[in-house]
Design a protein around this motif. Structure first.
Motif, short mmCIF file in Angstrom:
data_model
loop_
_atom_site.label_atom_id
_atom_site.label_comp_id
_atom_site.label_asym_id
_atom_site.label_seq_id
_atom_site.Cartn_x
_atom_site.Cartn_y
_atom_site.Cartn_z
N UNK B 395 0.87 -1.17 0.00
CA UNK B 395 0.00 0.00 0.00
C UNK B 395 0.90 1.22 0.00
N UNK B 396 0.76 2.04 -1.05
CA UNK B 396 1.51 3.29 -1.09
C UNK B 396 0.60 4.38 -0.58
N UNK B 397 1.16 5.28 0.23
CA UNK B 397 0.36 6.41 0.65
C UNK B 397 1.26 7.59 0.99
N UNK B 398 0.96 8.75 0.40
CA UNK B 398 1.83 9.91 0.63
C UNK B 398 1.52 10.65 1.94
N UNK B 399 1.56 9.93 3.05
CA UNK B 399 1.29 10.53 4.36
C UNK B 399 1.80 9.61 5.45
N UNK B 400 2.69 10.13 6.29
CA UNK B 400 3.26 9.27 7.34
C UNK B 400 2.25 8.88 8.41
N UNK B 401 1.29 9.76 8.60
CA UNK B 401 0.25 9.46 9.58
C UNK B 401 -0.59 8.27 9.08
N UNK B 402 -0.99 8.32 7.82
CA UNK B 402 -1.76 7.22 7.23
C UNK B 402 -0.92 5.93 7.27
N UNK B 403 0.38 6.06 7.02
CA UNK B 403 1.24 4.87 7.03
C UNK B 403 1.15 4.17 8.38
N UNK B 413 -6.04 -6.58 11.20
CA UNK B 413 -6.91 -7.25 10.21
C UNK B 413 -6.16 -8.25 9.33
N UNK B 414 -4.89 -8.49 9.69
CA UNK B 414 -4.08 -9.51 9.00
C UNK B 414 -4.11 -9.36 7.48
N UNK B 415 -3.66 -8.22 7.01
CA UNK B 415 -3.73 -7.93 5.58
C UNK B 415 -2.52 -8.47 4.81
N UNK B 416 -1.43 -8.71 5.50
CA UNK B 416 -0.24 -9.24 4.83
C UNK B 416 0.35 -8.28 3.80
N UNK B 417 0.39 -7.01 4.14
CA UNK B 417 0.89 -6.02 3.19
C UNK B 417 2.11 -5.28 3.76
N UNK B 418 2.77 -4.54 2.88
CA UNK B 418 3.80 -3.59 3.31
C UNK B 418 3.25 -2.20 3.03
N UNK B 419 3.67 -1.21 3.80
CA UNK B 419 3.19 0.15 3.58
C UNK B 419 4.39 1.04 3.26
N UNK B 420 4.29 1.80 2.18
CA UNK B 420 5.42 2.63 1.76
C UNK B 420 4.97 4.02 1.33
N UNK B 421 5.91 4.94 1.33
CA UNK B 421 5.60 6.25 0.76
C UNK B 421 5.71 6.12 -0.77
N UNK B 422 5.16 7.11 -1.45
CA UNK B 422 5.23 7.12 -2.92
C UNK B 422 6.69 7.32 -3.36
N UNK B 423 7.40 8.20 -2.65
CA UNK B 423 8.80 8.46 -3.01
C UNK B 423 9.66 7.20 -2.90
N UNK B 424 9.38 6.36 -1.91
CA UNK B 424 10.16 5.13 -1.76
C UNK B 424 10.02 4.24 -3.00
N UNK B 425 8.78 4.11 -3.49
CA UNK B 425 8.57 3.27 -4.67
C UNK B 425 9.22 3.89 -5.90
#
Lengths: 105, 436
Positions: B395-403, B413-425
Motif C-alpha cells: 500500500x503506497x500512501x503519501x502521508x506518514x500518519x496514514x502509514x 486485520x491480518x492484511x499481509x501487506x507492506x506500507x510505503x511512501x510514494x517516493x520510496x517506490x
C-alpha cells in the motif's frame, strides 16, 4: 487506562498498549508484549535492540534515534523493520516498556 | 440572572471564542443542517458502527446547539423549541468525546452533505472552543507542546538531526556509488527547501533516503534546514489557531531566510493542508514562495525527463491510499497516480478513491490520542476491507500518519501487506543513466 491480559498476567496499559508504569517493566514483560504485535519470540537480535532502547530511555528520558539504534545494535535499518513488524516506535519501544512517543506514531 | 452570568469564566472564554468567530460564513453553516442524515453514509465511524452519536450531523449539532442557546434570539428565549443546549458539563463531556474522539476531520461528510455544510470547519471551530478551555486530549496536546517548545513534534535536538542526515548521506553515497551525492543543509539561495516529518529522522528514514536519491538524480538544487524541520502542525487538529499560526510562521520565516523558491513538503496530509491552504490565513500574509508536496515535484521530474523510472523494478501489486488532507481537502489528485504508474508494474486502484476515498482512520490527531484507539481501529476496518479487496501486497500512501494507521490495520486485520511512501517506490524504480 485499560488492562490487557497476556498468558494470564494483567498489565495496566494506555489505549495503544504501552505500559502505564514503565518502571514495572522487566524482560518477562518484553517477552509477553512481543507475542501480541506480530514480533513473536525474541531472539538475540531483538534483545540487542530492546535492551539498548531501554538503557537509552533510562538515561535520557526519550527513545534513541533510529541511527543510534542501528549503530549500537550493528543491525541494518531494514533488519530492524523486519524484526519489529510494528516498527521501532509502536513495536520496539513498546516492547522495551517505554511510554508512547509523541508525534505521528 | 442571565445565563451568561451564571457561566464559569472558563466556559465563558469558549463561548466568547465562538462569538468572536461568528461571521456570516460560520453562522450560515451553523444554521444550515436539515438533519437529512446522508452524512452518516459517508462517515467511516458511522459506517463501521451505526451509533447515532457517530453521525456527522450529530457532531455538528454539539456546537450548533450551543450556538443556538447563546447567540440566537429564539434559542435564548425558548431553548427547547430549537434544540438549544446549555454549555454545561454534560455538553462539554459529549463534545470532547465526539468532536475529538470520533472524527478525523477527513471531510468526506462535507462532500456528501445534501446542502454543502462545511462540517470540518464546524468541527475545527468546536475544537477551538475546547482548546480554549484546555480540554484537548493529552497525547494530542503533548504533541503540540513538543512542537512549540522544541521546534518539532518529536523533540529531536538539532545535533541529532544533523548526525542522522549525515548518516543517511553516507548511505546515499554508497547506494548511488557517487561520493558527490549529498543532503545539503542550511544552504541559502537553494531553489528548494525540503521539510521533513520528524518521524522520518527519528524512526523511519527510508523516505528521506528516497527523496535524497531522487533529488540527486534529478540534479535538484535543494537543502534541508537544521533549524526548522517539521512539516506537521498538530495545532490544526487540536484547534488552537494561535499555535497553528506560530508554527506556520516559523516555517515561513525559515523559507524566507533561506530564500527558497519552493517550500517542498515531505509526504504529509495535514501538513500539506495546513501549510499550503490554511497557513496564509493564519499568518495573514501571502507566501513569496511556492508550496508543493514532494510527490508533485517527483511527477514533474518524470514529465520533464529529469528522472527515468522503470516500473519493472517494482513487480509486486501496489494499491494507493489517498490521504484525506492531501487529496479531498488538499487538491492533489493525479500526481501520486502518475508517479505510481511510472514506478510500479501493477497498480490497482481502491474503490472509492480520489475525493471520495475513505479515511484510513488515523487522521484528526487520532493517532496521538491513545484513549480512542479502539474506535480508531474499528473505524479503520472500512479501509482494511478496501485494501484486502485490491489484492495488493504494497500500500503506497503519501502521508506518514496514514502509514502508521495502515501498519496497525495490517496487524489487526491480518492484511499481509507492506506500507510505503510514494517516493520510496519511485526511488526503487530509478534508472541511472550515465549522466546521473
Amino acid at each position: 487506562m485499560s488492562q490487557i491480559e497476556i498468558e494470564g498476567r494483567q498489565f495496566e496499559v494506555d489505549g495503544d498498549g504501552f505500559l502505564e508504569e514503565p518502571e514495572l517493566w522487566n524482560e518477562e514483560v518484553a517477552r509477553l508484549f512481543a507475542t501480541t504485535d506480530g514480533t513473536g519470540e525474541l531472539t538475540d537480535k531483538h534483545w540487542s535492540v530492546v535492551n539498548y532502547i531501554r538503557e537509552y530511555w533510562e538515561a535520557e528520558g526519550t527513545a534513541p534515534m533510529i541511527r543510534k539504534l542501528c549503530q549500537h545494535s550493528g543491525l541494518h535499518l531494514r533488519e530492524i523493520y523486519e524484526l519489529f513488524p510494528m516498527g521501532p516506535a509502536k513495536g520496539a519501544c513498546r516492547i522495551a516498556g517505554l511510554p508512547k512517543p509523541d508525534g505521528c506514531v | 440572572m442571565s445565563v451568561v452570568k451564571r457561566m464559569t469564566p472558563d466556559r465563558q472564554r469558549a463561548l466568547n471564542l465562538l462569538k468572536e468567530r461568528l461571521d456570516g460564513r460560520l453562522r450560515s453553516h451553523l444554521n444550515s443542517c436539515v438533519r437529512c442524515g446522508l452524512c452518516g453514509e459517508s462517515c467511516h465511524y458511522y459506517l463501521t458502527k451505526a451509533d447515532p452519536r457517530y453521525l456527522p450531523g450529530y457532531k455538528v449539532d454539539q456546537i450548533a446547539g450551543v450556538f443556538r442557546r447563546y447567540y440566537t434570539l429564539i434559542g435564548r428565549l425558548f431553548p427547547r423549541w430549537v434544540g438549544a443546549r446549555d454549555f454545561d458539563e454534560e455538553t462539554i463531556e459529549e463534545m470532547v468525546d465526539v468532536i475529538y474522539g470520533a472524527c478525523t476531520m477527513c471531510g468526506r461528510c462535507s462532500l456528501h452533505c445534501s446542502i454543502g455544510v462545511d462540517i470540518v470547519y464546524l468541527i475545527r471551530t468546536a475544537r477551538s472552543m475546547l482548546a480554549e478551555i484546555d480540554l484537548v486530549p493529552p497525547g494530542l496536546q503533548s504533541t503540540v507542546d513538543a512542537a512549540v517548545e522544541t521546534g518539532n513534534n518529536m523533540a529531536i535536538p538539532r545535533e541529532e538531526l544533523v548526525d542522522t542526515l549525515q548518516w543517511i548521506e553516507e548511505d546515499l553515497q554508497l547506494d548511488l556509488e557517487d561520493e558527490n551525492a549529498s543532503i545539503p543543509l542550511d544552504r541559502k539561495g537553494a531553489r528548494v527547501l525540503y521539510t521533513l516529518n520528524p518521524r522520518e529522522p527519528k524512526f523511519f528514514p527510508l523516505s528521506i533516503s528516497a527523496a535524497g536519491k531522487i533529488f540527486h538524480v534529478a540534479g535538484e538544487d535543494w537543502n534541508i534546514s537544521t533549524h526548522v524541520y517539521d512539516v506537521t502542525n498538530y495545532a490544526y487538529y487540536s484547534g488552537c489557531e494561535t499555535t497553528a499560526a506560530e508554527l506556520t510562521r516559523r516555517l515561513y520565516d525559515e523559507a524566507v531566510k533561506l530564500e527558497a523558491e519552493v517550500l517542498l513538503l515531505s509526504e504529509c496530509g495535514h501538513g500539506f493542508r495546513s501549510i499550503r491552504w490554511e497557513g496564509p490565513q493564519w499568518i495573514n500574509r501571502p507566501y513569496p514562495f511556492e508550496v508543493r508536496s514532494v510527490i508533485e515535484q517527483i511527477a514533474d521530474y518524470i514529465r520533464s525527463g529529469r528522472i527515468r523510472l522503470d516500473p519493472a523494478l517494482n513487480q509486486q501489486p501496489v494499491t494507493l491510499h489517498d490521504p484525506c488532507n492531501l487529496v479531498r481537502e488538499g487538491g492533489v489528485f493525479e500526481s501520486q497516480r502518475f508517479v505510481l504508474n511510472n514506478s510500479v508494474q501493477n497498480f490497482i486502484e481502491m474503490t472509492p478513491n480520489r475525493e471520495d476515498s475513505y479515511c484510513c482512520g488515523g487522521g484528526g490527531g487520532q493517532l496521538s490520542m491513545s484513549r480512542y484507539r479502539e474506535r480508531r481501529i474499528e473505524a479503520g476496518k472500512l479501509k482494511a476491507d478496501q485494501i484486502r479487496e485490491t489484492g495488493a501486497k504494497i500500500v503506497a500512501t503519501p502521508c506518514h500518519n496514514c502509514i502508521d494507521q495502515i501498519m496497525e490495520l495490517n496487524l489487526v486485520y491480518k492484511l499481509g501487506i507492506q506500507v510505503k511512501t510514494v517516493a520510496e517506490l519511485a526511488a526503487d524504480a530509478l534508472v541511472r543513466t550515465e549522466k546521473s
